[in-house]
Design a protein around this motif. Sequence first.
Motif, PDB file in Angstrom:
ATOM      1  N   ARG A  54       9.486  -1.249  -9.570  1.00  0.00           N
ATOM      2  CA  ARG A  54      10.653  -0.636  -9.026  1.00  0.00           C
ATOM      3  C   ARG A  54      12.073  -1.473  -9.150  1.00  0.00           C
ATOM      4  O   ARG A  54      13.126  -1.204  -9.110  1.00  0.00           O
ATOM      5  N   SER A  55      11.557  -2.777  -8.894  1.00  0.00           N
ATOM      6  CA  SER A  55      12.698  -3.815  -9.205  1.00  0.00           C
ATOM      7  C   SER A  55      13.034  -3.942 -10.564  1.00  0.00           C
ATOM      8  O   SER A  55      14.199  -4.633 -10.791  1.00  0.00           O
ATOM      9  N   SER A  56      12.474  -3.571 -11.555  1.00  0.00           N
ATOM     10  CA  SER A  56      12.599  -3.629 -12.909  1.00  0.00           C
ATOM     11  C   SER A  56      13.454  -2.321 -13.420  1.00  0.00           C
ATOM     12  O   SER A  56      13.426  -1.409 -12.807  1.00  0.00           O
ATOM     13  N   SER A  57      14.377  -2.584 -14.325  1.00  0.00           N
ATOM     14  CA  SER A  57      15.186  -1.376 -14.651  1.00  0.00           C
ATOM     15  C   SER A  57      14.474  -0.625 -15.797  1.00  0.00           C
ATOM     16  O   SER A  57      13.592  -1.240 -16.358  1.00  0.00           O
ATOM     17  N   GLY A  58      15.047   0.670 -15.789  1.00  0.00           N
ATOM     18  CA  GLY A  58      14.353   1.609 -16.943  1.00  0.00           C
ATOM     19  C   GLY A  58      12.770   1.941 -16.853  1.00  0.00           C
ATOM     20  O   GLY A  58      12.337   2.034 -17.718  1.00  0.00           O
ATOM     21  N   THR A  59      12.380   1.874 -15.347  1.00  0.00           N
ATOM     22  CA  THR A  59      10.964   2.319 -15.391  1.00  0.00           C
ATOM     23  C   THR A  59      10.938   3.762 -15.165  1.00  0.00           C
ATOM     24  O   THR A  59      11.777   4.333 -14.570  1.00  0.00           O
ATOM     25  N   LEU A  60       9.643   4.290 -15.220  1.00  0.00           N
ATOM     26  CA  LEU A  60       9.363   5.624 -14.789  1.00  0.00           C
ATOM     27  C   LEU A  60       8.842   5.753 -13.489  1.00  0.00           C
ATOM     28  O   LEU A  60       7.835   5.426 -13.223  1.00  0.00           O
ATOM     29  N   THR A  61       9.595   5.682 -12.566  1.00  0.00           N
ATOM     30  CA  THR A  61       9.184   5.935 -11.223  1.00  0.00           C
ATOM     31  C   THR A  61       9.019   7.382 -10.654  1.00  0.00           C
ATOM     32  O   THR A  61       9.883   8.156 -10.993  1.00  0.00           O
ATOM     33  N   ALA A  62       7.688   7.643 -10.195  1.00  0.00           N
ATOM     34  CA  ALA A  62       7.380   8.877  -9.800  1.00  0.00           C
ATOM     35  C   ALA A  62       8.091   9.095  -8.453  1.00  0.00           C
ATOM     36  O   ALA A  62       8.682   8.373  -7.683  1.00  0.00           O
ATOM     37  N   GLY A  63       7.924  10.393  -7.764  1.00  0.00           N
ATOM     38  CA  GLY A  63       8.320  10.572  -6.653  1.00  0.00           C
ATOM     39  C   GLY A  63       9.730  11.572  -6.837  1.00  0.00           C
ATOM     40  O   GLY A  63      10.323  11.584  -7.562  1.00  0.00           O
TER      41      GLY A  63
ATOM     42  N   GLY B 170       0.909  -1.237  -0.037  1.00  0.00           N
ATOM     43  CA  GLY B 170       0.111   0.034   0.039  1.00  0.00           C
ATOM     44  C   GLY B 170       0.951   1.166  -0.028  1.00  0.00           C
ATOM     45  O   GLY B 170       0.505   2.354  -0.872  1.00  0.00           O
ATOM     46  N   ALA B 171       1.953   1.325   1.076  1.00  0.00           N
ATOM     47  CA  ALA B 171       2.929   2.600   0.854  1.00  0.00           C
ATOM     48  C   ALA B 171       3.549   2.434  -0.336  1.00  0.00           C
ATOM     49  O   ALA B 171       3.634   3.770  -0.912  1.00  0.00           O
ATOM     50  N   LEU B 172       3.771   1.361  -1.139  1.00  0.00           N
ATOM     51  CA  LEU B 172       4.693   1.579  -2.448  1.00  0.00           C
ATOM     52  C   LEU B 172       3.518   2.401  -3.240  1.00  0.00           C
ATOM     53  O   LEU B 172       3.979   3.038  -4.492  1.00  0.00           O
ATOM     54  N   ALA B 173       2.204   1.689  -3.282  1.00  0.00           N
ATOM     55  CA  ALA B 173       1.262   2.377  -4.378  1.00  0.00           C
ATOM     56  C   ALA B 173       1.224   3.691  -4.116  1.00  0.00           C
ATOM     57  O   ALA B 173       1.071   4.578  -5.123  1.00  0.00           O
ATOM     58  N   GLU B 174       1.049   4.180  -2.818  1.00  0.00           N
ATOM     59  CA  GLU B 174       1.095   5.700  -2.577  1.00  0.00           C
ATOM     60  C   GLU B 174       2.220   6.578  -2.986  1.00  0.00           C
ATOM     61  O   GLU B 174       2.124   7.660  -3.396  1.00  0.00           O
ATOM     62  N   LEU B 175       3.413   5.905  -2.755  1.00  0.00           N
ATOM     63  CA  LEU B 175       4.731   6.644  -3.021  1.00  0.00           C
ATOM     64  C   LEU B 175       4.706   6.781  -4.458  1.00  0.00           C
ATOM     65  O   LEU B 175       5.200   7.765  -5.088  1.00  0.00           O
ATOM     66  N   THR B 176       4.133   5.783  -5.514  1.00  0.00           N
ATOM     67  CA  THR B 176       4.359   5.650  -6.837  1.00  0.00           C
ATOM     68  C   THR B 176       3.276   6.703  -7.487  1.00  0.00           C
ATOM     69  O   THR B 176       3.644   7.218  -8.510  1.00  0.00           O
ATOM     70  N   TRP B 177       2.101   6.541  -7.040  1.00  0.00           N
ATOM     71  CA  TRP B 177       0.986   7.023  -7.717  1.00  0.00           C
ATOM     72  C   TRP B 177       0.143   7.866  -6.985  1.00  0.00           C
ATOM     73  O   TRP B 177      -0.734   8.560  -7.475  1.00  0.00           O
ATOM     74  N   GLY B 178      -0.032   7.890  -5.741  1.00  0.00           N
ATOM     75  CA  GLY B 178      -0.817   8.376  -4.753  1.00  0.00           C
ATOM     76  C   GLY B 178      -0.407   9.502  -3.960  1.00  0.00           C
ATOM     77  O   GLY B 178       0.351  10.421  -4.411  1.00  0.00           O
ATOM     78  N   ALA B 179      -1.073   9.426  -2.675  1.00  0.00           N
ATOM     79  CA  ALA B 179      -0.657  10.575  -1.878  1.00  0.00           C
ATOM     80  C   ALA B 179       0.704  10.785  -1.378  1.00  0.00           C
ATOM     81  O   ALA B 179       0.817  11.675  -0.690  1.00  0.00           O
ATOM     82  N   GLY B 180       1.563   9.989  -1.469  1.00  0.00           N
ATOM     83  CA  GLY B 180       2.842   9.891  -1.404  1.00  0.00           C
ATOM     84  C   GLY B 180       3.754  10.226  -2.341  1.00  0.00           C
ATOM     85  O   GLY B 180       5.105  10.302  -2.152  1.00  0.00           O
ATOM     86  N   ARG B 181       3.289  10.759  -3.504  1.00  0.00           N
ATOM     87  CA  ARG B 181       4.245  11.000  -4.478  1.00  0.00           C
ATOM     88  C   ARG B 181       5.154  11.937  -4.575  1.00  0.00           C
ATOM     89  O   ARG B 181       6.260  12.073  -4.983  1.00  0.00           O
ATOM     90  N   ASP B 182       5.056  12.994  -3.791  1.00  0.00           N
ATOM     91  CA  ASP B 182       5.791  14.192  -3.556  1.00  0.00           C
ATOM     92  C   ASP B 182       6.580  14.202  -2.208  1.00  0.00           C
ATOM     93  O   ASP B 182       6.866  15.333  -1.569  1.00  0.00           O
ATOM     94  N   CYS B 183       6.627  12.937  -1.560  1.00  0.00           N
ATOM     95  CA  CYS B 183       6.922  13.029  -0.236  1.00  0.00           C
ATOM     96  C   CYS B 183       7.860  11.756   0.007  1.00  0.00           C
ATOM     97  O   CYS B 183       7.758  10.527  -0.503  1.00  0.00           O
ATOM     98  N   SER B 184       8.980  12.038   0.656  1.00  0.00           N
ATOM     99  CA  SER B 184      10.088  10.779   0.780  1.00  0.00           C
ATOM    100  C   SER B 184      10.178  10.495   2.197  1.00  0.00           C
ATOM    101  O   SER B 184      10.744   9.495   2.691  1.00  0.00           O
TER     102      SER B 184
END
Length: 400
Positions: free
Chosen positions: A390-399, A205-219
Motif C-alpha cells: 500500500r505504501s508503494s505506488s502502482g499496486t493492485l490494491t483490492a477493496g 491483521g486488519a490490513l491483510a483482511e482488508l486487502t485479501w480477506g474478510a474485509g475486502r468488500d468492506c470499508s
Amino acid sequence: MERRAANRKGDGTLAWLRGRNRDRVVEVLRALGRTSQADIARTTGLSRTTVSTLVAELKDAGLVFEVDGRAPGARGGRPGVQLVLHYAPGAVVGIDFGHSHVQVALADLAHNVLAERTQDMDVNHRAEDALDASARMVDEVLAEAGVERALVTCAGIGIPGPVDRVRGAVGSATILPGWLGLHIGDAMRGRLGLPVEIENDANCGALAELTWGAGRDCSNFAYIKAATGIGAGIIIDGRLLRGASGTAGEIGHTTLDQAGALCYCGNRGCLETVASGPAIIRLVSEARQEAPNLARVIELAAAGDVRCRRAISDAGREIGVAVAGLCNLINPERVIIGGLLSRAGELLLQPIRESVRRHAVLAAAERVDVVPAVFVERAELLGSLALALRSSSGTLTAGP
Ligand SMILES: [Zn+2]
C-alpha cells in the motif's frame, strides 16, 4: 496468496463483484500472456461491456497495456490490439515480529509471495537480536527469489505492541519490555537499506483482511486479534485508524471490572485479565496436571472438554462486551475475529454476537456482522506485506 471462498452477507455487493471480476480478468491475462479483450470476455464469461470497463480501469492503474497483436514481422492486415499484464519491476518485503518468532516474506507487486522464512526466538526480551535475525532473513529471501535489493520499494514491519509512528518507536514499555527506547524505524532502515513502514500486529491483521480477506468488500470494520493479547485494528473509510500516539484499538485494556485482577498494563480488570490466552489457560489448568497451551485448549474444546468449552465461550462473552462498546463508538459494518483463539470458531463467535446484541445500542448491533477472519497464523506477515504494497505506488490494491 491464500484465499477462502467467502460465504457472508454482503458478498453479492457491487464493490465485491467488481473486485472479483477484475481479479478474473487479471488471472486470465496472467495465464494467457497477451490476449484480446474479446478472448478475455470468452474465457471469463463476462460481457464485453464489463470487460471493457474493467480493462480501462486496469490501464488507468498502469497494470495493463496494449501491444500490437500482429505476428512479429507481419506486414499489413488488421493490426488487432492485444493486452498484456504489466509486471511492474518491483518487490516488497514483509517482516512480522511476534512475541516468540520472526517471519519474513518477499512479494512482487502483483501480490505473489516469492519466498518466506520463519525463526523462533525470544523477541520480547532480545530486540536487537530479533532485528539482526530479520535482516539476515531478508538477505535469504532475496537470494532465494533472485531479486535485487534495489528493486525492493518498501519493507512493511509488524510488531506486537503499539507503535508511535512519529518517533518510529514502541509506544508502550509495559507491552514489549526489551524494546524500550528502541527506534525501530531507524534501526531497521539502517540494517536493511530500505524505506520502512511500521504497524502493530492487530493493524497488520486488519490490513491483510482488508486487502485479501474478510474485509475486502468492506470499508468500515474492526478486526479483533484474540490470542496471547487482545487488540483491534480499526478500518474507517478504507483507512487504518491510528490515533494520536498509535494506541487506537487497544481493546484488550478496556476496563470491565474496576476491582478486578491487576493487569500487566497497570490497570485493574482489563479485558485481557479475563479473556486473553493466558487467562483461559489459567482457568482450565486448575483441574489438570499440566498446563495446556492455547492451541491445545482449543483442540480439547473441539473434542468436547466441558471446562475448555466453557472457558472459551466465557472469553467470547467478555470480548463481546468490549466489542459492543467499539460498535457504539464506530458503528462498523463488520467485526472480523482473528488471532489463534478464533480457531475455536462458533464456540467463540456466538457468545461475542450475543454480547454485542445485549450491550450495543440497537441500531449498531443490528447493522454489524461478526465473522471469522480468513487469515490466522500468517495474518501479521501478510499484513506487513499489505502495508508495504500500500505504501508503494502502482499496486493492485483490492477493496472498494
Ligand atoms: Zn490492561
